[in-house]
Design a protein around this motif. Structure first.
Motif, PDB file in Angstrom:
ATOM      1  N   ARG A   1      28.566  20.071  15.358  1.00  0.00           N
ATOM      2  CA  ARG A   1      28.131  18.824  14.738  1.00  0.00           C
ATOM      3  C   ARG A   1      27.339  18.001  15.745  1.00  0.00           C
ATOM      4  NH1 ARG A   1      33.151  15.852  12.033  1.00  0.00           N
ATOM      5  NH2 ARG A   1      34.204  16.556  13.931  1.00  0.00           N
ATOM      6  N   THR A   2      26.457  17.176  15.216  1.00  0.00           N
ATOM      7  CA  THR A   2      25.667  16.263  16.024  1.00  0.00           C
ATOM      8  C   THR A   2      26.270  14.873  15.911  1.00  0.00           C
ATOM      9  OG1 THR A   2      23.662  17.567  15.680  1.00  0.00           O
ATOM     10  CG2 THR A   2      23.377  15.276  16.336  1.00  0.00           C
TER      11      THR A   2
ATOM     12  N   PRO B   1      22.328  21.394   9.675  1.00  0.00           N
ATOM     13  CA  PRO B   1      22.655  20.213  10.469  1.00  0.00           C
ATOM     14  C   PRO B   1      23.885  19.504   9.888  1.00  0.00           C
ATOM     15  CG  PRO B   1      20.683  19.819   9.148  1.00  0.00           C
ATOM     16  CD  PRO B   1      21.061  21.256   8.935  1.00  0.00           C
ATOM     17  N   VAL B   2      24.844  19.232  10.752  1.00  0.00           N
ATOM     18  CA  VAL B   2      26.070  18.540  10.350  1.00  0.00           C
ATOM     19  C   VAL B   2      26.187  17.303  11.234  1.00  0.00           C
ATOM     20  CG1 VAL B   2      28.565  18.704  10.039  1.00  0.00           C
ATOM     21  CG2 VAL B   2      27.140  20.748   9.761  1.00  0.00           C
ATOM     22  N   LEU B   3      26.144  16.136  10.623  1.00  0.00           N
ATOM     23  CA  LEU B   3      26.157  14.871  11.356  1.00  0.00           C
ATOM     24  C   LEU B   3      27.576  14.324  11.421  1.00  0.00           C
ATOM     25  CD1 LEU B   3      22.983  13.175   9.822  1.00  0.00           C
ATOM     26  CD2 LEU B   3      23.140  14.833  11.698  1.00  0.00           C
ATOM     27  N   LEU B   4      27.946  13.790  12.586  1.00  0.00           N
ATOM     28  CA  LEU B   4      29.284  13.247  12.788  1.00  0.00           C
ATOM     29  C   LEU B   4      29.223  11.749  13.038  1.00  0.00           C
ATOM     30  CD1 LEU B   4      32.293  13.147  13.437  1.00  0.00           C
ATOM     31  CD2 LEU B   4      31.773  14.081  15.697  1.00  0.00           C
TER      32      LEU B   4
ATOM     33  N   LYS C   1      17.826  14.591  17.199  1.00  0.00           N
ATOM     34  CA  LYS C   1      19.154  15.171  16.994  1.00  0.00           C
ATOM     35  C   LYS C   1      19.208  16.013  15.718  1.00  0.00           C
ATOM     36  CE  LYS C   1      22.117  11.985  19.558  1.00  0.00           C
ATOM     37  NZ  LYS C   1      23.298  11.084  19.499  1.00  0.00           N
ATOM     38  N   LEU C   2      18.537  15.519  14.689  1.00  0.00           N
ATOM     39  CA  LEU C   2      18.523  16.252  13.430  1.00  0.00           C
ATOM     40  C   LEU C   2      17.829  17.595  13.590  1.00  0.00           C
ATOM     41  CD1 LEU C   2      19.379  15.855  10.435  1.00  0.00           C
ATOM     42  CD2 LEU C   2      17.058  15.013  10.021  1.00  0.00           C
ATOM     43  N   ALA C   3      16.715  17.586  14.316  1.00  0.00           N
ATOM     44  CA  ALA C   3      15.982  18.843  14.549  1.00  0.00           C
ATOM     45  C   ALA C   3      16.816  19.824  15.363  1.00  0.00           C
ATOM     46  CB  ALA C   3      14.672  18.550  15.254  1.00  0.00           C
ATOM     47  N   ARG C   4      17.535  19.315  16.367  1.00  0.00           N
ATOM     48  CA  ARG C   4      18.381  20.192  17.189  1.00  0.00           C
ATOM     49  C   ARG C   4      19.509  20.787  16.349  1.00  0.00           C
ATOM     50  NH1 ARG C   4      19.760  16.716  21.029  1.00  0.00           N
ATOM     51  NH2 ARG C   4      21.886  16.313  20.327  1.00  0.00           N
ATOM     52  N   GLY C   5      20.088  19.957  15.452  1.00  0.00           N
ATOM     53  CA  GLY C   5      21.165  20.442  14.602  1.00  0.00           C
ATOM     54  C   GLY C   5      20.704  21.478  13.591  1.00  0.00           C
ATOM     55  N   ALA C   6      19.420  21.385  13.188  1.00  0.00           N
ATOM     56  CA  ALA C   6      18.894  22.343  12.224  1.00  0.00           C
ATOM     57  C   ALA C   6      18.591  23.691  12.850  1.00  0.00           C
ATOM     58  CB  ALA C   6      17.618  21.784  11.560  1.00  0.00           C
TER      59      ALA C   6
ATOM     60  N   GLY D   1      44.738  28.845   5.537  1.00  0.00           N
ATOM     61  CA  GLY D   1      43.980  28.823   4.289  1.00  0.00           C
ATOM     62  C   GLY D   1      42.688  28.037   4.333  1.00  0.00           C
ATOM     63  N   TYR D   2      42.296  27.578   5.522  1.00  0.00           N
ATOM     64  CA  TYR D   2      41.003  26.907   5.640  1.00  0.00           C
ATOM     65  C   TYR D   2      39.877  27.935   5.589  1.00  0.00           C
ATOM     66  CZ  TYR D   2      43.623  22.874   7.454  1.00  0.00           C
ATOM     67  OH  TYR D   2      44.489  21.828   7.617  1.00  0.00           O
ATOM     68  N   ARG D   3      38.715  27.459   5.140  1.00  0.00           N
ATOM     69  CA  ARG D   3      37.539  28.329   5.095  1.00  0.00           C
ATOM     70  C   ARG D   3      36.491  27.971   6.137  1.00  0.00           C
ATOM     71  NH1 ARG D   3      34.947  28.829  -0.440  1.00  0.00           N
ATOM     72  NH2 ARG D   3      33.898  30.536   0.690  1.00  0.00           N
ATOM     73  N   CYS D   4      36.622  26.796   6.742  1.00  0.00           N
ATOM     74  CA  CYS D   4      35.694  26.413   7.801  1.00  0.00           C
ATOM     75  C   CYS D   4      36.306  25.295   8.629  1.00  0.00           C
ATOM     76  CB  CYS D   4      34.332  25.980   7.238  1.00  0.00           C
ATOM     77  SG  CYS D   4      34.386  24.463   6.260  1.00  0.00           S
ATOM     78  N   ALA D   5      35.731  25.080   9.802  1.00  0.00           N
ATOM     79  CA  ALA D   5      36.179  23.999  10.683  1.00  0.00           C
ATOM     80  C   ALA D   5      34.999  23.521  11.507  1.00  0.00           C
ATOM     81  CB  ALA D   5      37.308  24.471  11.595  1.00  0.00           C
ATOM     82  N   VAL D   6      35.027  22.233  11.849  1.00  0.00           N
ATOM     83  CA  VAL D   6      33.938  21.625  12.604  1.00  0.00           C
ATOM     84  C   VAL D   6      34.453  21.098  13.931  1.00  0.00           C
ATOM     85  CG1 VAL D   6      32.518  21.050  10.603  1.00  0.00           C
ATOM     86  CG2 VAL D   6      34.266  19.442  11.365  1.00  0.00           C
ATOM     87  N   ALA D   7      33.614  21.255  14.957  1.00  0.00           N
ATOM     88  CA  ALA D   7      33.921  20.700  16.267  1.00  0.00           C
ATOM     89  C   ALA D   7      33.104  19.421  16.441  1.00  0.00           C
ATOM     90  CB  ALA D   7      33.601  21.721  17.349  1.00  0.00           C
ATOM     91  N   MET D   8      32.801  19.054  17.671  1.00  0.00           N
ATOM     92  CA  MET D   8      31.830  17.984  17.905  1.00  0.00           C
ATOM     93  C   MET D   8      30.563  18.695  18.366  1.00  0.00           C
ATOM     94  SD  MET D   8      34.293  14.942  19.409  1.00  0.00           S
ATOM     95  CE  MET D   8      33.020  13.711  19.551  1.00  0.00           C
ATOM     96  N   ASP D   9      29.948  18.258  19.441  1.00  0.00           N
ATOM     97  CA  ASP D   9      28.833  19.048  19.960  1.00  0.00           C
ATOM     98  C   ASP D   9      29.391  20.380  20.440  1.00  0.00           C
ATOM     99  OD1 ASP D   9      26.626  17.324  19.609  1.00  0.00           O
ATOM    100  OD2 ASP D   9      27.309  16.103  21.276  1.00  0.00           O
TER     101      ASP D   9
END
Length: 231
Positions: free
Chosen positions: A210-211, A4-7, A225-230, A187-195
């Protein structure tokens, strides 16, 4: 393993009536949300730490987009009290300025952090990620503009902090074409979107879902939301 990644965006004393809703929460709400994470057995980590040990259970990533200065007053003390790290995504060209992309729409002006304040966060153990240079809709930009926004923001942060920047957040959650190749080359190793429809990191580290935590969350909606993100 899903993560889970919270925004979050803005954390203020009182979010009632703000035209920055739904991307603004009260300090009190942020406080009970951290307490609830703790009560549920979650331990916040940075994205960099997750990349090193992706299979550890009960981890959560707390992220903030845009680096408004209100986070220093209202979010940082609560994180530091628990000694929890977070990830702060900086739109580099706007540091020391304001949220121009909101102001141009007639919304409330919020000051953004300075370079020195980012260094301070980094020294405290928080991760600093890139959020482009100028905060454009990357999915609407020409390929050379996308390359500039992605590469220049990383180079500036690398120089500022003296360490490679590993994470990127797409402004507005807009993911450009050929995003994996562009970010890998930079050179990035990861990136995050929104939902996002993508699973949270397991299948595509360059489009981690991300949530969004919004104005007016309740313990019930936050848990959901936390459960959905997990996953």
């Amino acid at each position: 393993m899903e993560l889970p990644v919270l925004l979050y965006h803005h954390v203020v004393e009182d979010a009632r009536g703000s035209d920055l809703a739904p991307f603004i929460v009260d300090r009190a709400a942020f406080g009970w949300q951290l307490d609830l994470l703790e009560d549920m057995g979650y331990l916040p980590v940075t994205l960099q730490a997750w990349l090193l040990a992706p299979d550890i259970r009960n981890r959560v990533v707390i992220t903030f987009d845009d680096c408004p200065r209100n986070l220093l007053e209202h979010a940082l003390p609560l994180l530091e009290r628990k000694r929890w790290p977070a990830v702060f995504f900086a739109p580099y060209a706007h540091l020391g300025g304001c949220n121009d992309w909101n102001v141009r729409k007639g919304k409330t002006r919020e000051e953004l952090m300075t370079e020195d304040e980012l260094r301070h966060l980094f020294r405290l153990g928080h991760e600093i990620g890139a959020h482009s240079m100028t905060h454009p809709h990357l999915e609407q930009c020409a390929p050379d503009v996308v390359e500039y926004e992605v590469n220049e923001s990383k180079e500036r942060l690398d120089r500022l902090l003296g360490t490679p920047t590993v994470s990127f957040a797409y402004p507005y959650g807009g993911v450009p074409n050929n995003y994996r190749a562009v970010l890998r080359r930079a050179g990035y190793r990861c990136a995050v979107a929104m939902d996002s429809d993508a699973p949270t990191g397991a299948s595509d580290p360059y489009r981690i879902a991300r949530t969004v935590i919004e104005t007016g969350e309740t313990p019930t909606t936050f848990r959901r939301k936390l459960a959905r993100g997990a996953g």
